[in-house]
Scaffold this motif. Sequence first.
Motif, mmCIF file in Angstrom:
data_model
loop_
_atom_site.group_PDB
_atom_site.id
_atom_site.type_symbol
_atom_site.label_atom_id
_atom_site.label_comp_id
_atom_site.label_asym_id
_atom_site.label_seq_id
_atom_site.Cartn_x
_atom_site.Cartn_y
_atom_site.Cartn_z
ATOM 1 N N ASN A 29 45.462 43.776 38.151
ATOM 2 C CA ASN A 29 46.716 44.006 38.857
ATOM 3 C C ASN A 29 46.577 43.392 40.088
ATOM 4 N N GLU A 30 47.777 43.047 40.759
ATOM 5 C CA GLU A 30 47.940 42.727 42.051
ATOM 6 C C GLU A 30 47.548 43.860 42.979
ATOM 7 N N GLY A 31 46.892 43.681 43.989
ATOM 8 C CA GLY A 31 46.277 44.836 44.668
ATOM 9 C C GLY A 31 45.134 45.468 44.242
ATOM 10 N N ASP A 32 44.657 45.006 43.204
ATOM 11 C CA ASP A 32 43.186 45.695 42.973
ATOM 12 C C ASP A 32 42.232 45.347 43.700
ATOM 13 N N SER A 33 41.044 45.993 43.919
ATOM 14 C CA SER A 33 39.932 45.536 44.876
ATOM 15 C C SER A 33 39.144 44.811 43.960
ATOM 16 N N VAL A 34 38.173 43.843 44.642
ATOM 17 C CA VAL A 34 37.407 42.871 43.644
ATOM 18 C C VAL A 34 36.028 42.857 44.685
ATOM 19 N N GLU A 35 35.121 43.147 43.996
ATOM 20 C CA GLU A 35 33.571 43.240 44.803
ATOM 21 C C GLU A 35 33.054 41.930 44.652
ATOM 22 N N ILE A 36 32.562 41.331 45.652
ATOM 23 C CA ILE A 36 31.936 39.738 45.626
ATOM 24 C C ILE A 36 30.491 40.029 45.682
ATOM 25 N N LEU A 37 29.563 39.719 44.663
ATOM 26 C CA LEU A 37 28.333 40.059 44.668
ATOM 27 C C LEU A 37 27.581 38.539 44.674
ATOM 28 N N VAL A 38 26.391 38.485 45.395
ATOM 29 C CA VAL A 38 25.635 37.185 45.150
ATOM 30 C C VAL A 38 24.151 37.620 44.529
ATOM 31 N N GLN A 39 24.078 36.736 43.359
ATOM 32 C CA GLN A 39 22.740 36.929 42.656
ATOM 33 C C GLN A 39 22.304 35.200 42.632
ATOM 34 N N ASP A 41 21.784 31.909 43.408
ATOM 35 C CA ASP A 41 22.710 30.874 43.776
ATOM 36 C C ASP A 41 24.158 31.107 42.971
ATOM 37 N N GLN A 42 24.355 32.297 42.476
ATOM 38 C CA GLN A 42 25.531 32.549 41.865
ATOM 39 C C GLN A 42 26.611 33.528 42.662
ATOM 40 N N ILE A 43 27.837 33.241 42.590
ATOM 41 C CA ILE A 43 28.874 34.419 43.121
ATOM 42 C C ILE A 43 29.540 34.879 42.012
ATOM 43 N N ILE A 44 29.341 36.187 42.116
ATOM 44 C CA ILE A 44 29.924 37.038 40.823
ATOM 45 C C ILE A 44 30.929 37.970 41.270
ATOM 46 N N LEU A 45 32.147 37.993 40.724
ATOM 47 C CA LEU A 45 33.430 38.693 41.121
ATOM 48 C C LEU A 45 33.309 39.912 40.127
ATOM 49 N N GLU A 46 33.672 41.223 40.540
ATOM 50 C CA GLU A 46 33.575 42.522 39.718
ATOM 51 C C GLU A 46 34.713 43.314 40.354
ATOM 52 N N ARG A 47 35.385 43.990 39.312
ATOM 53 C CA ARG A 47 36.497 44.930 39.661
ATOM 54 C C ARG A 47 35.627 45.897 40.535
ATOM 55 N N TYR A 48 36.130 46.270 41.698
ATOM 56 C CA TYR A 48 35.199 47.209 42.615
ATOM 57 C C TYR A 48 35.427 48.500 41.977
ATOM 58 N N ARG A 49 34.467 49.319 41.986
ATOM 59 C CA ARG A 49 34.335 50.485 41.534
ATOM 60 C C ARG A 49 33.409 51.375 42.463
ATOM 61 N N PRO A 50 33.986 52.436 43.114
ATOM 62 C CA PRO A 50 33.329 53.076 44.235
ATOM 63 C C PRO A 50 31.911 53.675 43.629
ATOM 64 N N ARG A 51 30.715 53.493 44.567
ATOM 65 C CA ARG A 51 29.412 54.028 44.295
ATOM 66 C C ARG A 51 29.033 55.228 45.267
ATOM 67 N N CYS A 52 28.268 56.127 44.792
ATOM 68 C CA CYS A 52 27.897 57.328 45.405
ATOM 69 C C CYS A 52 27.236 56.911 46.802
ATOM 70 N N VAL A 53 27.430 57.227 47.946
ATOM 71 C CA VAL A 53 26.921 56.996 49.301
ATOM 72 C C VAL A 53 25.390 57.215 49.106
ATOM 73 N N PHE A 54 24.858 58.245 48.400
ATOM 74 C CA PHE A 54 23.632 58.486 48.609
ATOM 75 C C PHE A 54 22.609 58.145 47.511
ATOM 76 N N CYS A 55 23.402 57.869 46.162
ATOM 77 C CA CYS A 55 22.472 57.411 45.068
ATOM 78 C C CYS A 55 22.776 56.113 44.567
ATOM 79 N N SER A 56 23.979 55.694 44.856
ATOM 80 C CA SER A 56 24.448 54.413 44.343
ATOM 81 C C SER A 56 24.907 54.366 42.967
ATOM 82 N N THR A 57 25.149 55.436 42.196
ATOM 83 C CA THR A 57 25.490 55.747 40.767
ATOM 84 C C THR A 57 27.030 55.427 40.903
#
Length: 79
Positions: A29-39, A41-57
């Motif tokens: 939806n409008e206003g949703d956050s999108v994370e931009i990843l590079v793998q 030579d590819q650019i990947i867009l994913e819906r942003y989901r927060p990760r744990c600052v310690f273990c990244s889960t």
Amino acid sequence: MKPAGIVRKVDQLGRIVLPKSLRSRFKMNEGDSVEILVQGDQIILERYRPRCVFCSTLEDVMEFKEKHICAACMRAVTR
């Protein structure tokens, strides 16, 4: 990763428009956050989901003092 077969041009400001069919399919939806990843030579867009600052889960993540932390790390920190 299966190609969607949709081509869009980048505008002067570097923006692209995600087609409504894709936004609907992925419940974006409008206003949703999108994370931009590079793998490679590819650019990947994913819906942003927060990760744990310690273990990244992505599992059981909550916000604590403006940081994201999972339940397991929260238990470890509070011991």
